[in-house]
Design an enzyme around this catalytic site. Structure first.
Site, short mmCIF file in Angstrom:
data_model
loop_
_atom_site.label_atom_id
_atom_site.label_comp_id
_atom_site.label_asym_id
_atom_site.label_seq_id
_atom_site.Cartn_x
_atom_site.Cartn_y
_atom_site.Cartn_z
CG ASN A 21 -0.20 -0.11 2.51
OD1 ASN A 21 0.56 0.78 2.84
ND2 ASN A 21 -0.40 -1.19 3.26
CG ASP A 31 -6.86 -5.31 6.28
OD1 ASP A 31 -6.49 -5.24 7.46
OD2 ASP A 31 -7.38 -4.36 5.66
CE LYS A 39 7.20 -12.03 -14.35
NZ LYS A 39 7.82 -11.38 -15.50
N PRO A 85 -2.61 -11.89 10.67
CG PRO A 85 -0.57 -12.30 11.73
CD PRO A 85 -1.27 -12.43 10.40
CG ASP A 86 -5.63 -6.67 14.46
OD1 ASP A 86 -4.71 -6.00 14.99
OD2 ASP A 86 -6.72 -6.17 14.11
CB ILE A 87 0.41 -6.63 14.76
CG1 ILE A 87 0.82 -7.47 13.55
CG2 ILE A 87 1.59 -6.45 15.72
CD1 ILE A 87 1.71 -6.74 12.54
CG PHE A 127 -1.81 5.71 13.88
CD1 PHE A 127 -1.10 5.63 15.07
CD2 PHE A 127 -1.77 6.89 13.15
CE1 PHE A 127 -0.36 6.72 15.52
CE2 PHE A 127 -1.02 7.98 13.58
CZ PHE A 127 -0.32 7.90 14.77
CE LYS A 141 -10.28 0.70 11.82
NZ LYS A 141 -9.54 1.11 10.63
CE LYS A 178 -7.74 -2.86 14.56
NZ LYS A 178 -6.70 -3.45 13.72
#
Ligand code: CTP
Length: 407
Positions: free
Chosen positions: A214, A283, A293, A311-313, A329, A343, A347
């Site tokens: 991203n 995500d 390749k 995994p959601d750190i 954040f 959020k 979280k």
């Protein structure tokens, strides 16, 4: 970026050494950062660089002698040291440090250092010498004594030396000395705290040449790492692929994927006091990374990749039994307050910082929305370092309150 040394009056002292040539650039850097610079030179320094050069760069007459009749009271050592916010000796030769240790005062620079009001005019030295001179027990003893006397020792760095040898003893580069000085003036709100930060994007490999990532540049996370370090914290920064210089004295761990970031963070999270998750973690990732390749074939068929969730750190750190103070954040595109508040609860973190992702990714400025259980506060558009310092202040305040609640 704001002038980081605006309003500061720095007395820059040069003692004799080949690193005097870097003092010219340092004078410029300090002046560019907004400081007024008053140069004082020893006779040894004058053998390496002229007072004319430093006068032109600092835009002020240079002082070289304690007998300088320009001062009405003939007390240059008193006058110069009373108006300084800090005295920086760069380069500080082995001989000059030995003089400081013994309180000698046989030239203007050493006399001024001895005569300074210690409680309000800090003394910083940037040693510069050959590696044998630096590692000599006499110099090491002197450095230890200077530290014990409250002097800040900046560097030295290591590398090629003017004499042709390689090792410790190089004076820090002018930009590094400027940044050390900027950091020196920041309030030590996080002294003794250990801070762990994630930053940048992650890269989820599809095959050896392609992947999913991203637009995060890592600038906000790196600015927070710098601000936390300047505030006295011991900082570890776990970063995805970014192109940014590592802030001084910050421990950097490079990772690529979300899983690697998770594996770097989790084992050490509980040993930290604060965790700040600024990374834009992907995500999802492809279930399998292809070894070779992926090639187009003649069929025109688009390859399909099976994806799985990363995994959601932040959530994983927040659910540790002895978790650090967690700051998340939220990079949103709209409805910032609503999404950030939702959020934060999801979280399970005490503080969540909302920002508009597309408006800030890669930029040098940002605006932040801080949401905690009591409500929200906006930090309006500013450069990322200023915002980072503001955020560090907010975090330090909350840590302080939390600790007070415990006692
Ligand atoms: N985060 C994380 N690990 C992930 C995803 C997010 O640690 N796998 C952290 C981010 O570093 C950030 C916070 O969680 O501090 C929120 O990230 P964000 O991408 O805005 O939220 P998501 O949980 O991914 O929610 P969504 O993308 O649905 O808005």
């Amino acid at each position: 970026m704001a002038l980081q040394l605006a309003g500061k009056h720095i007395v820059l002292g040069l003692s004799g050494g080949i690193a005097c040539y870097k003092a010219a650039e340092l004078t410029r850097e300090l002046a560019k950062a907004g400081a007024t610079v008053q140069v004082v030179m020893t006779a040894g320094a004058e053998a390496f660089i002229t007072a004319v050069t430093l006068q032109a760069l600092s835009n002020r007459p240079v002082y070289t002698s304690q007998w300088d009749a320009r001062e009405a009271n003939n007390m240059a050592h008193i006058n110069l040291s009373r108006e300084a916010d800090a005295i920086l000796i760069a380069p500080a030769s082995a001989d000059f440090m030995a003089k400081l240790v013994h309180g000698r005062a046989d030239d203007l620079l050493s006399l001024m250092c001895l005569a300074r009001p210690m409680e309000r005019v800090p003394l910083l030295v940037a040693p510069a010498m050959n590696r044998e001179m630096w590692s000599h027990p006499a110099t090491q003893r002197n450095v230890a004594q200077l530290v014990a006397d409250g002097v800040s020792v900046l560097g030295p760095g290591a590398g090629d030396q003017a004499c042709g040898e390689v090792g410790d003893g190089r004076m820090l580069e002018p930009e590094a000395l400027r940044d050390e000085l900027i950091a020196f003036f920041q309030p030590k709100l996080l002294a003794g705290q250990r801070v762990l930060i994630t930053a940048g994007p992650t890269f989820e490999a599809i095959d050896p040449v392609r992947g999913i990532t991203n637009h995060s540049s890592g600038k906000m996370g790196f600015a927070i790492a710098r601000a936390a370090q300047e505030a006295g914290a011991e900082v570890t920064l776990v970063a995805g692929p970014v192109h940014l210089p590592t802030p001084r004295h910050v421990r950097l761990i490079n990772v690529q994927s979300a899983q690697q970031m998770h594996d770097a963070v989790l084992p050490q999270a509980a040993a930290h006091d604060v965790f700040i998750a600024t990374a834009a973690v992907a995500d999802w990732r492809p279930v399998n990374t292809q070894t070779h390749k992926v090639k187009k074939d003649a069929s025109g068929q688009v390859p399909a990749f099976e994806m799985t969730e990363n995994p959601d750190i932040l959530a994983a750190v927040a659910s540790l039994p002895n978790r650090p103070y967690c700051v998340g954040f939220a990079a949103e595109s709209h409805d910032l307050l609503h999404h950030t508040s939702e959020k934060r609860v999801r979280k399970n973190v005490p503080l969540l910082v909302g920002n508009i992702g597309p408006a800030t990714f890669g930029q040098d400025t940002n605006a932040l929305l801080l949401v905690d259980e009591l409500g929200h506060r906006e930090l309006p558009q500013a450069d990322k370092l200023s915002l980072a310092r503001e955020l560090v202040r907010e975090i330090a305040q909350r840590l302080h309150n939390a600790n007070n609640d415990k006692t």
